[in-house]
Design an enzyme around this catalytic site. Structure first.
Site, PDB file in Angstrom:
ATOM      1  N   GLU A 228       2.475   1.570  -3.326  1.00 40.85           N
ATOM      2  CA  GLU A 228       1.510   2.111  -4.309  1.00 40.85           C
ATOM      3  C   GLU A 228       1.478   3.639  -4.234  1.00 40.85           C
ATOM      4  OE1 GLU A 228      -2.604   3.708  -4.059  1.00 40.85           O
ATOM      5  OE2 GLU A 228      -2.717   1.670  -3.245  1.00 40.85           O
TER       6      GLU A 228
ATOM      7  N   HIS B  82       0.840  -1.208   0.000  1.00 42.43           N
ATOM      8  CA  HIS B  82       0.000   0.000   0.000  1.00 42.43           C
ATOM      9  C   HIS B  82       0.877   1.262   0.000  1.00 42.43           C
ATOM     10  CE1 HIS B  82      -3.484   2.321   2.174  1.00 42.43           C
ATOM     11  NE2 HIS B  82      -3.289   2.740   0.941  1.00 42.43           N
TER      12      HIS B  82
END
Length: 1026
Positions: free
Chosen positions: A104, A101
């Protein structure tokens, strides 16, 4: 952005299809051109593996692999100008630090070719994209964008490829996006050290939602042996264990073309995509073994039970009943397409709607407020799961609920399902395949992502009618086929988890204490020089965040690339049974869309608060000769859904004028038109308002849904509340859809006796479902329009008994012709309420809620849509968001999001999942000072214009064409005039409107904050604390 899971049927629900574009005149269509490719053909470093026509979805699928790296590629050629690209990587973390995450977020902060800070957010304003985002799921990360402009597609593709495969991954970006230790006030070395970081705050916000907490625990405990046992988005207290080195290592091992799946969609030529992807990225890599496969979860020999806790919900319908219980079963591998399709259908038969066995067994006895937050089939993990349970239960009912679940499974094995329910479900799939949406490419990318991620065949997944035919045949060959599946997957399945969750009054306190301990652990051994270094790094980050960015390396469209005029939508005004109707002929693919706007002008004031409740139950209580179960069945068999919602439409020329009503909406296949209108006739003529037990079920579910929604949509509630005292329309909006409505529904849910509520429903119905106060709209194909008009005429005559002239409650009504070109006095009108005496006032409201983050909003009264300054305020909101507020609220402040928007005559600031509260209000004010000082360039203005036009020109589905005109009376001419004003906005205009409307002395504003207990606010008497 962290993504939650969806079932196949929900995904099919997003899979709504945008039909042929008649306006793109090409010798052959995109799907026909793609059929000319041959398996084995080599193009730009790729080899074609398979070419398949998929007539269900009007597309041709082309499957390829990259010769050098083995990267997989799927192209869906379709006559749709909203082209999409997506690249997904299988990301399988083995801890809960949130590494996929945070990665990202960080790859989007600058790359080799585009080393400026934050190219992703900058491209939002340099492109006409219809969608740009990135998602982290449990086992993949996806980077999709879509646009209708070919040059824009190449620009965005260049930025996305460089970000994913060649990011800078600077340590400073890791601190900003992931986590860092920093002085609470970065300018004061003596202020205490705290954890900061965008993902850190995002996940704290995400886990303030009890439904989310439960779903996460359920997945982690059902799949305890590999990647699904960790939190891929990041467990807030594990995030500070991630190092920058680990982040870079994860990128090196997971972000490689050999571990990637590329997907493109639309009418642009495939060769150009392949050439650019190969040259810009793939040619620089060799093949590697990614080693990211997810092994099957070893099956348990015995079922397991577990328990978790959560924070109490202050808005729960019944504070004494806040337990959740759910049974989850591990199912088969999702790469078996037919098995997945059948299990998804089976899941819907078991849980969807009042005719399903689990609804009858669990919801109707009122043991809980609704199904558990995780319910039904979930195909987002390598092996699917099915969950069934309840939320809003009393602790003493837990054993009883377990028994009911097992008993219901036995009953299903014995009795099976009625044929009509199976047909209703297959009808739903037929409608989902015919209905055309504007984001079809994105829906497809999401639909195939999980199966393809585990090397399933994405093309097989698209051939939905193959699965339907095979399903029908299998059921014909073995009528007990579904019962056998229930027996195998549920009755005899030992891999079953029963998970309960209960509120703990000390939950938030324990979380805060755990965070303090983590902070102590990270900071107690710091030397003086370590602390000095932290302080200096904090200042360096602040300095970097405050620098004016040079984004000249990024590609950009020009304002001259924007179409100067809008396409005209032909509309025809007519009547049916004396009622005004707007007809819009569209390529709807064999569907008919019906809407009716019913005025609330005659409704007595004391009934207003009940209108949203009336809307939510009117199609679910039974009507005519049908009880509510039969009504639900007919709606599923004959329509694509029937809904009733409140509609508050601010006038486009006057601030204190608005239309109030409810909007009826339904759709159906052309062959089912008479049945759809018959259902509406029964609702108008003889709705059932006599079943208190049924009403209680609907009230409980509605109250629970409202309460659950606040943690995800807190900014919407804050904006609605901040606007309340600024215009009559905003005041009514808060009554119908704000915190007032949440609290009202909680009060209704707590009532031991609902007879008084039952008695109000027919009173409301008399005022609303009155053809005298109604206008209609129909979108259908030219071939079917006269038939639709005839059926509508028949319907209006059928409901004529409800026609009654009633006196309006408000004194000031203003009439606006529905057809602006018609002679005044002759044509039918919209009746708007005018409040010439209305006095806006300044209000500050604080809602203390059990969240660790805030939702902050400030709203300022400005001008209506047709005013010459409206366009300048729209551009200003976009520019202020991109060039000032994003840096202050997200980068420096650590909130997940924030910005400004203009709409309905109100200029609104907001922040989302924000660690700050009152400080954010001063960031809003600084934004106004920044604008008044004119600290922006012509390039900044042009970028804001591109961003505004990408929203103004976002594609409109055939079902929605002409609806703006139908509802708000906004004509194509008015839209074109607004467009021209947007083009003309200058720097001088922006400085002027900032001073004229947003300056401290000029404005009337409202403020609202939802968030944790706040000492500063509680000591300030100017705040109203709810």
């Amino acid at each position: 952005m962290f993504r939650q899971t969806k079932t196949v049927l929900q995904k099919l629900g997003c899979l709504s299809f945008r039909g042929q574009r008649s306006c793109r005149l090409q010798s052959t269509s995109a799907k026909d051109r793609a059929l000319q490719y041959q398996a084995g053909q080599k193009i730009h470093g790729f080899t074609i593996r398979e070419v398949v026509a998929v007539p269900d979805l009007f597309l041709t699928a082309v499957k390829l692999t990259h010769d050098k790296t083995g990267a997989q590629y799927l192209h869906a050629a379709r006559d749709d100008s909203n082209n999409l690209f997506s690249v997904q990587l299988r990301t399988t973390p083995m801890d809960s630090t949130g590494v996929p995450h945070i990665l990202e977020h960080t790859v989007l902060c600058g790359s080799e070719k585009y080393p400026c800070r934050d190219p992703f957010f900058k491209m939002l304003n340099r492109s006409l994209s219809t969608f740009m985002n990135a998602f982290t799921a449990s086992d993949y990360t996806m980077y999709p964008f879509s646009t209708q402009n070919a040059k824009d597609f190449q620009n965005l593709l260049s930025v996305y490829l460089d970000a994913v495969f060649f990011p800078c991954l600077r340590e400073q970006d890791f601190w900003q996006e992931g986590w860092r230790l920093e002085n609470e006030d970065p300018k004061d070395p003596n202020s205490p050290l705290v954890f900061k970081g965008i993902v850190f705050n995002e996940m704290k916000g995400a886990f303030s939602d009890n439904e989310r907490v439960y779903a996460q625990h359920l997945q982690n405990k059902l799949y305890p042996d590999h990647t699904y046992s960790v939190v891929s988005g990041g467990e807030p207290l594990d995030i500070p264990d991630l190092s920058w080195q680990q982040l870079k290592h994860f990128h090196a091992t997971h972000y490689h073309p050999s571990n990637a799946r590329f997907f493109t969609y639309g009418d642009l030529p495939l060769e150009q995509h392949l050439k650019q992807i190969n040259e810009d990225a793939l040619s620089r890599f060799e093949h590697m073994e990614p080693n990211t496969q997810v092994p099957s979860q070893p099956h348990w020999t015995n079922p397991r039970e577990d328990h978790v806790t959560c924070s109490p919900d202050a808005l729960a319908p019944d504070p004494a009943r806040q337990n959740t219980l759910c049974m989850s079963y591990l199912l088969g591998d999702i790469t078996d397409t037919f098995e997945g399709f059948t299990l998804s259908l089976l899941s819907s038969l078991m849980i969807s709607g009042p005719n399903s066995p689990f609804y009858k067994a669990l919801i109707e006895p009122k043991l809980g407020t609704d199904f558990s937050s995780v319910v039904g089939y979930d195909g987002s993990t390598k092996e699917a799961s099915f969950s069934i349970g309840l939320q809003g239960m009393a602790e003493e009912d837990i054993e009883r609920v377990k028994h009911i679940i097992n008993q219901t499974i036995d009953d299903i094995i014995e009795n099976g399902f009625e044929e009509e329910r199976i047909e209703a479900l297959l009808h739903k799939i037929e409608i989902q395949m015919k209905h055309q949406s504007t984001s079809f490419g994105l829906s497809l990318a999401s639909y195939i992502a999980s199966c393809w991620n585990h090397d399933g065949d994405p093309v097989e997944l698209l051939q939905i009618s193959h699965s339907v035919s095979k399903f029908r045949q299998t059921l014909k060959d073995n009528p007990r086929f579904l019962q056998d599946m229930v027996k195998h997957y549920f009755k005899e399945n030992t891999h079953r988890l029963t998970l309960s969750m209960s509120p703990d009054d000390a939950y938030l306190e324990k979380q805060a204490k755990a965070e303090e301990e983590k902070l102590l652990q990270k900071s107690q051994n710091l030397s003086e020089s370590d602390r000095k270094e932290i302080y200096e790094k904090g200042l360096q980050l602040l300095e970097a965040q405050s620098e004016t960015q040079d984004a000249s390396c990024l590609p950009a469209l020009k304002v001259s690339d924007i179409e100067p005029t809008i396409p005209v939508t032909p509309l025809e005004m007519g009547t049916a049974g004396g009622i005004p109707v707007q007809y819009c002929e569209q390529p709807t693919n064999g569907m008919v869309y019906f809407r009716a706007m019913c005025s609330l002008n005659t409704l007595p004031e004391d009934l207003r608060l009940y209108v949203p409740l009336f809307c939510s139950v009117i199609t679910s209580m039974g009507c005519g000769s049908l009880d509510y179960r039969q009504q639900a069945q007919q709606m599923e068999l004959k329509t694509g859904g029937m809904s009733v919602n409140t509609a508050i439409l601010p006038d486009s020329t006057e601030m204190d004028m608005y239309e109030q009503g409810v909007l009826l909406h339904s759709s159906c296949l052309e062959r089912n038109l008479p049945d759809m209108f018959q259902l509406w006739s029964d609702i108008f003529n003889s709705p059932h308002f006599d079943d208190e037990e049924r009403l209680r079920v609907l009230v409980m579910m509605s109250a629970q849904e409202l309460s659950n929604g606040i943690s995800n949509s807190g900014h919407m509630y804050a904006m609605s509340r901040a606007a309340r005292s600024l215009s009559p329309a905003a005041d009514l909006q808060e009554t119908f859809g704000g915190m007032d409505q949440v609290k009202f529904m909680k009060r209704i849910a707590e009532m031991p006796d609902l007879t008084q509520v039952l008695r109000t429903l027919p009173r409301i119905k008399r005022h609303i479902l009155n053809p005298d106060n109604m206008r209609c709209a129909v979108n259908a194909t030219p071939q079917k329009m006269s038939d639709a008009a005839g059926q509508l005429d028949h319907f209006i005559k059928d409901v004529g008994i409800n026609r009654k002239e009633r006196k309006a409650v408000r004194a000031h009504l203003v009439e606006r012709p529905l057809d602006p070109s018609a002679e005044p006095g002759v044509s039918p009108c919209r009746k708007l309420i005018s409040e010439p005496e209305y006095q806006p006032c300044h209000m500050k409201t604080f809602y203390p809620l059990p969240f660790p983050v805030n939702f902050v909003s400030e709203c300022i009264r400005t001008v209506p849509f047709t005013h010459q300054d409206y366009a300048s305020l729209c551009i200003l909101a976009r520019m202020m968001t991109a060039k000032f507020l994003h840096g202050e609220i997200r980068e420096k402040g650590g909130a997940y999001g924030g910005g400004a928007r203009m709409g309905s005559g109100l200029f609104t600031f907001y922040s989302y999942r924000d660690p700050n509260s009152v400080q954010t209000l001063s960031a809003f004010r600084k934004g106004v000072d920044w604008a008044k000082a004119g600290k922006f360039s012509q390039q900044d203005i042009d970028e804001a214009k591109l961003s505004v036009f990408s929203a103004v020109d976002s594609p409109v589905a055939p079902s929605n064409k002409g609806i703006g005109h139908f509802l708000s009376g906004v004509t194509d001419e008015m839209k074109q005039a607004h467009r021209e004003r947007l083009f003309r906005v200058s720097d001088k205009d922006l400085v002027e409107v900032a001073g004229r409307y947003l300056g401290v002395g000029q404005r009337t504003s409202g403020v609202a904050i939802l968030g944790p207990e706040n000492e500063t606010i509680s000591k300030d008497p100017s705040w109203l604390v709810k």
